[in-house]
Write a protein that holds these residues in place. Structure first.
Motif, PDB file in Angstrom:
ATOM      1  N   UNK A  92      29.936  40.153  44.882  1.00  0.00           N
ATOM      2  CA  UNK A  92      29.218  40.156  43.606  1.00  0.00           C
ATOM      3  C   UNK A  92      30.057  39.528  42.498  1.00  0.00           C
ATOM      4  N   UNK A  93      31.339  39.846  42.456  1.00  0.00           N
ATOM      5  CA  UNK A  93      32.232  39.273  41.441  1.00  0.00           C
ATOM      6  C   UNK A  93      32.287  37.756  41.533  1.00  0.00           C
ATOM      7  N   UNK A  94      32.424  37.242  42.760  1.00  0.00           N
ATOM      8  CA  UNK A  94      32.470  35.795  42.955  1.00  0.00           C
ATOM      9  C   UNK A  94      31.157  35.138  42.552  1.00  0.00           C
ATOM     10  N   UNK A  95      30.046  35.813  42.841  1.00  0.00           N
ATOM     11  CA  UNK A  95      28.741  35.260  42.489  1.00  0.00           C
ATOM     12  C   UNK A  95      28.562  35.204  40.975  1.00  0.00           C
ATOM     13  N   UNK A  96      29.003  36.225  40.264  1.00  0.00           N
ATOM     14  CA  UNK A  96      28.896  36.228  38.802  1.00  0.00           C
ATOM     15  C   UNK A  96      29.686  35.059  38.210  1.00  0.00           C
ATOM     16  N   UNK A  97      30.889  34.833  38.706  1.00  0.00           N
ATOM     17  CA  UNK A  97      31.688  33.696  38.231  1.00  0.00           C
ATOM     18  C   UNK A  97      30.976  32.374  38.545  1.00  0.00           C
ATOM     19  N   UNK A  98      30.363  32.301  39.735  1.00  0.00           N
ATOM     20  CA  UNK A  98      29.628  31.090  40.114  1.00  0.00           C
ATOM     21  C   UNK A  98      28.461  30.829  39.168  1.00  0.00           C
TER      22      UNK A  98
END
Length: 277
Positions: A92-98
């Motif tokens: 989820x964290x990586x997706x938010x940054x993406x």
């Protein structure tokens, strides 16, 4: 575990393909595009496919099958829940940054946001994914949730996770195609340029990886057996949410009670016989 060798084959294949996906997307943005940076240009946009494939596909795939690893069956159910949730939170964290990267890129280039089918489906999937993660943490990690609610929500939790994973792969394929159509002009995407062939291959690998993950996750013989979690304790001393364990304990108590009742009846019968002699 039933079919242990088959499980190892599919697991190793999935891991190899997962790492291959990450390598492929890095080669794409570093060799065929403008690399990676946070400058509002193409290099910032490139974080979007890198983080989506790394987090929402590879790490999320591992999170789905982590319960199936037989080497973890001796670990407590609570520990595995934390690992499972931790992998989801990482994805989820990586997706938010993406998402931040692609919105900043669009704003810097004055490109409209959220007009394509890829963006509509993608944002919907992210919202549903975060919602499921939030509800699952409340239901399965907080000790205040009754076992009956956990059992009732389990089928929704499993089906929803697999459905969202399938939607993630479909959204990623739409995004790859959309990016190639917009970026490949000279030579055109339709002329089979090397970049187009390379990214098409990446898309096929995503499908194969997803198929392996779904196969591992849906084999009944590779499911974590309930007997390994019978004595697990939830935080604050509440019992772990294992319905089969609860039923087993209940049935065992009924058998013991029936046995004790029979013994008391036999004792009374013997006493009655002696009194009449």
């Amino acid at each position: 575990m039933e079919g242990y060798k088959s499980f190892l084959f599919f697991l190793v294949s999935a891991l190899v393909l997962g790492f291959t996906l990450v390598i492929f997307v890095l080669v794409w943005v570093l060799d065929y595009s403008d690399g990676l940076a946070w400058d509002g240009g193409n290099a910032e946009f490139n974080w979007h496919p890198v983080l989506i494939i790394t987090g929402f596909i590879f790490i999320e795939g591992i999170a789905i099958i982590v319960y199936r690893l037989p080497w973890t069956w001796k670990c407590s159910k609570l520990l595995m829940k934390c690992i499972h949730a931790g992998l989801h939170l990482t994805a989820t964290t990586l997706v938010v940054v993406a998402l931040v990267a692609v919105f900043e890129y669009h704003n810097a280039k004055h490109i409209p946001n959220l007009y394509s089918l890829h963006s509509w489906v993608g944002l919907t999937v992210v919202i549903l994914f975060v919602l499921q993660l939030f509800v699952s943490i409340i239901v399965y990690l907080l000790p205040i949730t009754p076992v009956s609610i956990r059992a009732a929500f389990m089928s929704i939790h499993v089906y929803g996770g697999l459905l969202l994973f399938g939607c993630i792969m479909g959204t990623a394929l739409m995004g790859l195609t959309e990016k190639l159509i917009f970026s490949l002009r000279k030579p055109a995407y339709s002329s089979f340029p090397p970049e187009g062939i390379f990214v098409n291959t990446l898309g096929l690998l995503i499908i194969v990886f997803g198929g392996l993950i779904l196969w591992i996750a849906t084999r009944p013989g590779w499911k974590r057996p309930p007997e390994h979690v019978e004595k697990d304790q939830h935080p604050l001393g509440s019992e772990v949410d294992d319905v089969s364990t609860t039923d087993y304990s209940k049935n065992k108590s009924d058998v013991e009670l029936n046995s004790e009742a029979r013994k008391r009846n036999l004792t009374l019968d013997e006493a009655g016989q002696r009194s009449t002699m």
